[in-house]
Structures are given as C-alpha cells and as structure tokens.
Write a protein that holds these residues in place. Structure first.
Motif, PDB file in Angstrom:
ATOM      1  N   CYS A 196       1.011  -2.846 -18.026  1.00 55.08           N
ATOM      2  CA  CYS A 196       2.023  -3.528 -17.221  1.00 55.08           C
ATOM      3  C   CYS A 196       2.716  -2.529 -16.289  1.00 55.08           C
ATOM      4  O   CYS A 196       3.163  -1.470 -16.703  1.00 55.08           O
ATOM      5  N   LEU A 197       2.792  -2.892 -15.021  1.00 56.32           N
ATOM      6  CA  LEU A 197       3.462  -2.019 -14.050  1.00 56.32           C
ATOM      7  C   LEU A 197       4.921  -2.408 -13.872  1.00 56.32           C
ATOM      8  O   LEU A 197       5.714  -1.651 -13.347  1.00 56.32           O
ATOM      9  N   GLY A 198       5.242  -3.625 -14.299  1.00 52.42           N
ATOM     10  CA  GLY A 198       6.626  -4.054 -14.173  1.00 52.42           C
ATOM     11  C   GLY A 198       6.738  -5.493 -13.710  1.00 52.42           C
ATOM     12  O   GLY A 198       5.742  -6.195 -13.565  1.00 52.42           O
ATOM     13  N   GLN A 199       7.985  -5.895 -13.510  1.00 49.21           N
ATOM     14  CA  GLN A 199       8.266  -7.254 -13.088  1.00 49.21           C
ATOM     15  C   GLN A 199       9.103  -7.215 -11.831  1.00 49.21           C
ATOM     16  O   GLN A 199       9.954  -6.334 -11.675  1.00 49.21           O
ATOM     17  N   ALA A 200       8.888  -8.166 -10.973  1.00 49.21           N
ATOM     18  CA  ALA A 200       9.712  -8.245  -9.779  1.00 49.21           C
ATOM     19  C   ALA A 200       9.953  -9.703  -9.449  1.00 49.21           C
ATOM     20  O   ALA A 200       9.201 -10.582  -9.848  1.00 49.21           O
ATOM     21  N   LEU A 201      11.014  -9.906  -8.741  1.00 48.56           N
ATOM     22  CA  LEU A 201      11.382 -11.252  -8.346  1.00 48.56           C
ATOM     23  C   LEU A 201      11.195 -11.376  -6.842  1.00 48.56           C
ATOM     24  O   LEU A 201      11.756 -10.593  -6.072  1.00 48.56           O
ATOM     25  N   ARG A 202      10.381 -12.323  -6.447  1.00 46.58           N
ATOM     26  CA  ARG A 202      10.150 -12.526  -5.027  1.00 46.58           C
ATOM     27  C   ARG A 202      10.881 -13.790  -4.592  1.00 46.58           C
ATOM     28  O   ARG A 202      10.794 -14.813  -5.265  1.00 46.58           O
ATOM     29  N   VAL A 203      11.624 -13.690  -3.522  1.00 44.90           N
ATOM     30  CA  VAL A 203      12.375 -14.835  -3.022  1.00 44.90           C
ATOM     31  C   VAL A 203      11.645 -15.397  -1.820  1.00 44.90           C
ATOM     32  O   VAL A 203      11.499 -14.728  -0.803  1.00 44.90           O
ATOM     33  N   LEU A 204      11.137 -16.608  -1.961  1.00 41.43           N
ATOM     34  CA  LEU A 204      10.376 -17.219  -0.872  1.00 41.43           C
ATOM     35  C   LEU A 204      11.230 -18.252  -0.161  1.00 41.43           C
ATOM     36  O   LEU A 204      11.697 -19.212  -0.776  1.00 41.43           O
ATOM     37  N   PRO A 205      11.448 -18.069   1.119  1.00 37.17           N
ATOM     38  CA  PRO A 205      12.260 -19.042   1.854  1.00 37.17           C
ATOM     39  C   PRO A 205      11.516 -20.360   2.020  1.00 37.17           C
ATOM     40  O   PRO A 205      10.292 -20.383   2.055  1.00 37.17           O
TER      41      PRO A 205
END
Ligand SMILES: Nc1ncnc2c1ncn2[C@@H]1O[C@H](COP(=O)(O)OP(=O)(O)O)[C@@H](O)[C@H]1O
Ligand SMILES: [Mg+2]
Lengths: 549, 245
Positions: free
Chosen positions: A167-176
């Motif tokens: 696992c490289l990590g987690q991220a949150l992507r905000v899509l308009p």
C-alpha cells in the motif's frame, strides 16, 4: 516537478476519513456510492526515453462500472493506453487496445504511434510500475438530494513482480460537478480545514521510492566525472568500472533479446573496454592487459553474429524499399532466413552468457578493478596525472588519423579506409573516456567534428560489409536450399545498389576529410589535447629561434 | 454529434419521460450527452433535481454574444449534463421575434456545444410556434411520442404537414407509440392498422407504473428500476433510433 492535479488530498497513515465525512455532513448529505478497482501499468524503454522526454505512458484497465449500482458492471478487457506529460496535466494521445504492443511499430496507425515512433525507435516498451487502485466514491448531496460534488477515496498499491501488493497510501480526490462551483469551494474549504495537505508527490514517484527505481538512471553514455590530477591508474579503473556496469546492466536484456539495443550497448561497452586495454598505454599492469585482451575479444566475437543479423533485420524495410515494387515480394525468403538465423544466433549467444567461461571472466575482471591500485615504476604512466596521459594518448591517436587520412586518394584500396575508420574509433573512444577532463563545450565540439568525419567512413564501411554479408547469405541460402533463383536475383539487385552507394560515399571522402583536417579544426584539437610539454618546448624553440635571428 | 428533439404538439404524451430516459441511456453507453429543458414547466430539470433557473433568463440568453457553456449543470450521472429550464422561457416567443434570423437562434446557441457533446437532447414544450420552428431548424432527428388514439394521430399529421410546408427536409421524424395500454382495444387496433406502413418505430413504450414513479424518485428509470420492462424498452428504443440514421 510531478505534482498530482489539485483537489487531491493525502490522508495520513491510519487517518480515518470518517472524521472528515462528519464535517462535511454538517452542511451536506453524503451518500456512499460504488467502489471500483482498476490497474494501471506504466511503460518506458530501458533507457527511459519517454521519461526523459517529459512523457509518461500508462495502460489502464478500468472496469466500467455504473454509478447506479444495480447496473451490472460492464467489464472491459481493453487497455486504455494514454500518453501524457509526466505531471499528468497534458494528454498527448490515447488508444484502446487488447494488449500493449512491445514496439512502437507494432501499434496500429494512430496519433499515439506517430508520437511514440521517433522517440522509442527500436526500443521495446517495458513495464516499470504496476499500480492497483481501489476507488470508493461518495456523493455530496444538496437539499434536493442532488449530487453537487463527488469524493473519491483512493487506496493505491504498488504491485510487485510476484503480484504482492504494497500500500502506498490513501488520498481523497475531490471531483467537481459542472455548474456547482459554490459547493465545490465549500467542500474544499472543509477538507482543507482538516489540515490535509495537497499531495505533492505523485503515486508514481511514491511507487518508485518503494521499488527503488530511479527513472532516467540508465544511460549508455559514460557520464564520468574525472579530475585532471587524479592518478591515471585510478581514473582508468573508474572508466573500466563504468563500462563493466553497463555490460552488466544490459546482460539480462541481451540474453532475453528484449530489444536489439541491449546487445548493442553491451557490445559497445565491450569494445570500449578493449579500447582502454590497448589504447591507454602504460597505465595498467602488462600481465593484466595480456590476460584480458583476448578474453574480451572473444566476448565481442560471440556477440557479433547476432548483432549482424539485428542490423539486417532493423534495416530490412530500407532494403525492401530499394527494390522496384514488382521484385519486392521476392525478398521475403531473405527475411525468413534472417529471422531463423537470428533465432539460432541469439540462442547460442544466450548460452554463452550463462556459461562458466563468461561468468569467470566477469568475476575476475571485477576483482581486478576492485584490487588496490598502486603506482609502480614498472608501469610508467600509472601514477601520473590522468590529464597528461589523456593528452598524450589522444594527441597520438589524432595525429595518426591525420596522417593516414592525408595518404588516401581515389585510388587507395578500400582496406586503407577501413583501417582509418578503426583509428577514428579509437580516437573517439579516448576522447569520450577523458571528456570530463576538458572544458565541456569545447570537448563536445571536437567530438562532434570527429563524429561528422566518422559518419562518412561508417557509411563506406557499412555498404561494403553489407555487400559481403549479402553474398555470404546468398551462399548459405543456396546450401540450405532456401534461396530460389528469384530471391537470389533480388539480392543481386540489392548488392548492385549497395555498391553504388559505397561508390558515392567514397567520392565524398576527400571533401569530408578536408573539413576535418582544416586549420581551424587542427587548432581546436591542438589547443585541447596537445601535451603541455610539447607545447612548452615548441614555445622555447620558437623563442630561441627568434632570439637567435 | 446529433441533436435530437423529443417533440409533440400535445402535452402529457411522454416527451419529457422519453428525452430523460434516452439521454440517460446514451450517457450510460459512454456518450457525452446534454439535455436542454426547453419547457418552462421544467419537468426535466425537476427529474434531475436541478433548479429551473438560468442566470439572466431568456433575455440574456438571446443576446448576440451569449453562450450556454456556463449555464450547464452536471447531473447525478457521469457523461450527462443538463441545461435547465427557466420560467422566462414562457416569453421566448417574443424574444425570438426581435431577432434578425428568428428561426435560427437555437441553432446558433447550440453550435459551440457540438464539439463537446455526442448527443444533445431537446425536451420541448407542446407548442407549434416560433420556438418549435427553432427546434425544427436545429434538430437532426425528432422523436415524437404518440398515444395510440385518433386525436394524437391527427396532431402527428398536423406536424408532418407543417414540416412539408416549411421545407424541413433535413429533419427525420421518428414517431413511436407511447403510454400504450395493452388492455385498451382501441390502442391495439390503431397500432395494428399502422404496423404495415412502417411509419412508426417498432419499439413501443407501454404504460408503466415504473415510469410514473419518475416524479417520486426524481431519477431515470434505468437508475432505480434497472431490470424493469420500462427500462429495457427505453434501451431498445434508443438502439432502434440509432439504427435509423
Ligand atoms: N409510459 C408511461 N407510463 C406511465 N406513465 C407515464 C408514461 N409516460 C409518461 N408518463 C407520465 O405521464 C405524465 C406526462 O409525461 P411527460 O413525459 O411529462 O409528458 P410530456 O413531456 O409530453 O408532457 C408524467 O406524469 C409521466 O410520469
Ligand atoms: Mg414535458
């Protein structure tokens, strides 16, 4: 350099997104939507040509799942191949294919192909990084239960050779969602207030760190940093180590024939090593030189048949085009012959590269390079500053080329040209070995001058050798019973063509030599390489002559 | 790019239901799709939960340099956008009349969007006015829901006459039977009579409570009732329409 597009927020290790959902929930309803997984595999050539171009080629197998949950997800077996800038900000071309082709020429005609071909040339695309994505989508809803922003929680894994996932990590992507900028700003504010930083490093960079890859790290160039006052024996070992590294870096790819360039670079490193052994005089122990010289000559020779056939295969289209259209199909058996013999030669060479003899050679050579270097009175140049040794050797090799070149006219037998070509190559290698000892642009300029001259010699030699090879192929094909008279005739036409080309190249020789040997260029070489001592004595003689007059 | 109008002179025949569900279907299949809610009643906007309001209203919309681009809203579905209705669309007729080329205004407004979208659906008000003329000029295809009743058939005839009189040859009119009730004898009779002529699309949309529910669910039928007969009918209707061009 490479940043992820904005609106991406890295979660700390172990950070629970639930706290964030709560904050958003104060203002909006949140609805959990689908979870998608997909894989992306990044490709580049062994020498990172795309990366060095600022490009990135990624194949995605996205399983198209609909947000509506109830719709059965359509699984696509297709790879969507995207060529984009390293930072992902700009897309240059994309194409959907069942498989990712190995060579640029294997792509179907498309924008992607025309972009890749001039950069990759003969180099194979190799997968360097495999990422696996698990993407959980959440919808941010307004009071009408309308989606106004989408949030994607990405968990990214790097997949290893044995398909182990790290696992490289987690991220949150905000899509308009189009037309809902106010809601977007608000959600972004909430997320920023939770002190989540926009991730600066791209997943790819994190993956590289994990897999300990260094993009752009391989180069067939020497790229050495020698210092003028280094003892010559130490500098020489630095050169030899670099060449051995290059051999070893290319060994596996050569054995597996991933593409023709592995063998090419492998052979260049061998030839350069041989050149050090014979051209850098009086620096290495005599016993070492006499012991290893024939062994590297042997190693070079076992790789020659494969390379010769590689060259033919790479140029086959060119030969094809040299023939009139109605004769072109007659050449097909030659292609078949070349491919078959290439396979055999490759197999034989691969065997040699795992043989005891080869491994022993490499091992002992490594041992020698690692052994302590002590200047020795019996090895006259070993302890001298490398700049002096470099100057002497380069200057001598240069003078030899000039002398030999002057003797050549239109009636000189072609062997003399071939000898000159070898002399030039030796000079070139010496200049490249010691390039870092000289001012960069001037060293490069003089290499360029030599290179231009070498080109004409290379052409003459190539046409000559190609004719010889074609003749020997024809004989073999007759022996094997694979060459019909039509094929042999077509090859005859080729031979005629190549002889013409050789002749034309010869007529250009004098003109090119004159450019190479013109006064300004001789000055350049003298200024850079002429040994100091000689210079000083010349100045003294001049001075005394002037004084005496 | 194709512009597809869902049109009938009559109200309550299924225009909006058709436009919404076909647009949803197109978007699901991966096409970039826009639906323009041209009816001031704003039913399509309502189904997508989008406020029926455009900045500046019709007046601003019809100004020479106006652009639709920043009025477009994303729906809850990927690839599917909506241009909302506005109350002022009621006065569009008047606004159009003041223009230099009063029948070409819609086409002018839509032209810049043809790069971005594969399909643009127009959900039309039930009128035969200057607004409809603009629609006829802009659309490539006009799908017409027809309830199998004699009255509905007469309005279809009216429409065909109008198009012939006004030289609208580029427009292909695709009528289909809408809100078909199998239990009604008259519906069956009318459908049977028209079958041999091949004028109507084969696919019909039956009267279905799943479609009625759209008002409650405020979503496309395929979203909340994916495996229903109604959803399947819209899917094959869309397929048949695509085969007709
Ligand atoms: N096939 C159908 N079965 C049941 N109800 C339908 C069907 N088609 C439309 N309706 C309902 O009929 C009403 C009018 O439909 P609508 O699509 O808005 O027509 P229009 O746009 O032509 O006025 C709406 O309440 C709608 O839910
Ligand atoms: Mg309506």
């Amino acid at each position: 350099m490479a940043t992820l597009p904005n609106n991406l927020f890295k979660l700390e290790e172990g950070q629970d997104p639930a706290a964030l959902w709560e904050q958003i929930n104060v203002h909006y309803d949140l609805e959990k939507s689908i979870t998608q997984t997909h894989d992306s595999i990044c490709y580049d050539s062994f020498d990172w040509r795309l990366f060095l171009q600022g490009w990135q080629l990624t194949a995605h197998n996205k399983k198209t799942a609909y947000e509506s949950g109830q719709n059965t997800a359509q699984q696509t077996e297709c790879w969507s191949i995207i060529l984009e800038s390293v930072d992902g900000q700009q897309q240059y071309a994309r194409q959907s294919l069942k498989q990712v082709p190995t060579f640029a020429w294997d792509f179907p005609d498309s924008l992607l192909k025309t972009q890749l071909q001039p950069i990759l040339e003969m180099r194979a695309l190799l997968a360097h990084t495999h990422l696996h994505w698990v993407v959980q989508t959440w919808k941010v809803l307004d009071d009408e239960q309308k989606t106004v922003v989408r949030l994607q929680l990405e968990t990214v894994y790097v997949v290893g050779e044995n398909s182990e996932h790290t696992c490289l990590g987690q991220a949150l992507r905000v899509l308009p969602v189009r037309g809902y900028t106010k809601a977007l700003q608000r959600v972004l504010q909430i997320i920023q207030a939770q002190a989540l930083e926009t991730e600066q490093k791209s997943w790819l960079e994190l993956a590289w760190r994990q897999t300990q890859q260094q993009p752009g790290s391989y180069s067939s160039k020497l790229n050495l940093q020698l210092k003028p006052d280094m003892p010559a024996n130490i500098a020489t070992k630095i050169i030899l180590q670099r060449l051995l590294d290059t051999m070893q870096e290319n060994e596996a790819g050569t054995r597996q024939n991933l593409d023709s360039e592995f063998l090419h670079d492998f052979r260049v490193a061998i030839r350069r090593t041989r050149s050090v052994l014979s051209q850098v005089k009086g620096v290495l122990p005599k016993t070492t030189v006499t012991r290893f010289k024939p062994q590297f000559a042997w190693l070079g020779s076992v790789t020659t048949p494969t390379r010769d056939l590689d060259v033919y295969l790479l140029d086959f289209d060119k030969y094809h085009a040299m023939l009139p259209a109605q004769v072109q199909p007659d050449l097909a058996p030659l292609l078949h012959f070349l491919q078959q013999h290439h396979r055999q030669a490759q197999q034989k060479m691969a065997k040699t590269l795992v043989s005891k003899t080869y491994q022993k050679l490499i091992q002992e050579w490594q041992q020698f390079i690692h052994s302590p270097s002590r200047a020795h009175p019996q090895i006259p140049n070993s302890g001298r500053p490398v700049i002096e040794v470099a100057n002497e050797n380069i200057w001598k090799a240069y003078r030899k080329v000039l002398k030999a070149g002057k003797r050549i006219n239109d009636d000189t037998p072609v062997v003399a040209l071939h000898e000159l070509r070898k002399d030039c190559k030796k000079l070139r290698y010496l200049m490249e070995f010691f390039q870092s000892l000289y001012p960069k642009d001037r060293a490069m300029r003089s290499i360029k001058i030599l290179k231009d001259f070498q080109n004409i010699l290379g052409d003459i030699q190539d046409y000559f050798v190609q004719v010889e090879h074609l003749q020997s192929f024809a004989e073999q094909m007759v022996e094997e019973g694979t060459g019909s008279s039509r094929t042999l005739l077509a090859m005859g036409v080729l031979v005629g063509h190549l002889l013409d080309l050789e002749q034309q190249a010869r007529t250009r020789f004098t003109e090119r030599f004159e450019i190479f040997a013109q006064e300004t260029n001789r000055h350049r070489f003298a200024e850079l390489f002429k040994p100091q001592k000689a210079k000083i004595t010349k100045v003294i003689t001049k001075a005394t002559q002037a004084g005496g007059a | 790019m194709k512009i597809i109008a869902s049109y009938s002179i009559k109200g309550g025949v299924g225009k909006t239901s058709t436009a919404v569900n076909l647009a949803w279907q197109a978007a699901q299949e991966g096409a970039n799709t826009l639906i323009w809610d041209l009816d001031p009643q704003a039913a399509a906007s309502f189904y997508f939960r989008i406020k029926p309001k455009i900045k500046g209203g019709t007046k601003k919309l019809l100004k020479p340099k106006s652009v639709l681009d920043n009025l477009i809203k994303g729906t809850d579905y990927l690839n599917l956008d909506l241009l909302p209705a506005d109350f002022s669309y009621r006065h569009m007729e008047l606004g159009l009349n003041e223009q230099k080329h009063p029948t070409q205004q819609l086409l002018r407004l839509l032209r810049p969007l043809t790069q971005e979208y594969d399909y643009i659906f127009l959900d039309c008000p039930p009128t035969l006015t200057l607004v409809s003329e603009n629609i006829f000029q802009a659309a490539d295809i006009m799908i017409c829901p027809v309830i199998p009743t004699t009255l509905s058939l007469r309005t279809l005839q009216q429409l065909e006459d109008f198009c012939n009189d006004n030289n609208l040859k580029h427009l292909s009119i695709l009528p289909f039977f809408s809100m078909v009730d199998r239990r009604k004898k008259m519906h069956q009779q009318i459908i049977e009579t028209f079958k041999p002529q091949g004028l109507f699309l084969n696919q019909q949309i039956a009267y279905a409570s799943d479609i009625e529910k759209m008002g409650l669910r405020r979503a496309a039928v395929g979203d909340y009732a994916a495996s229903s007969q109604a959803a399947k009918s819209y899917q094959s209707l869309w397929q048949e329409i695509q085969q007709r061009w």
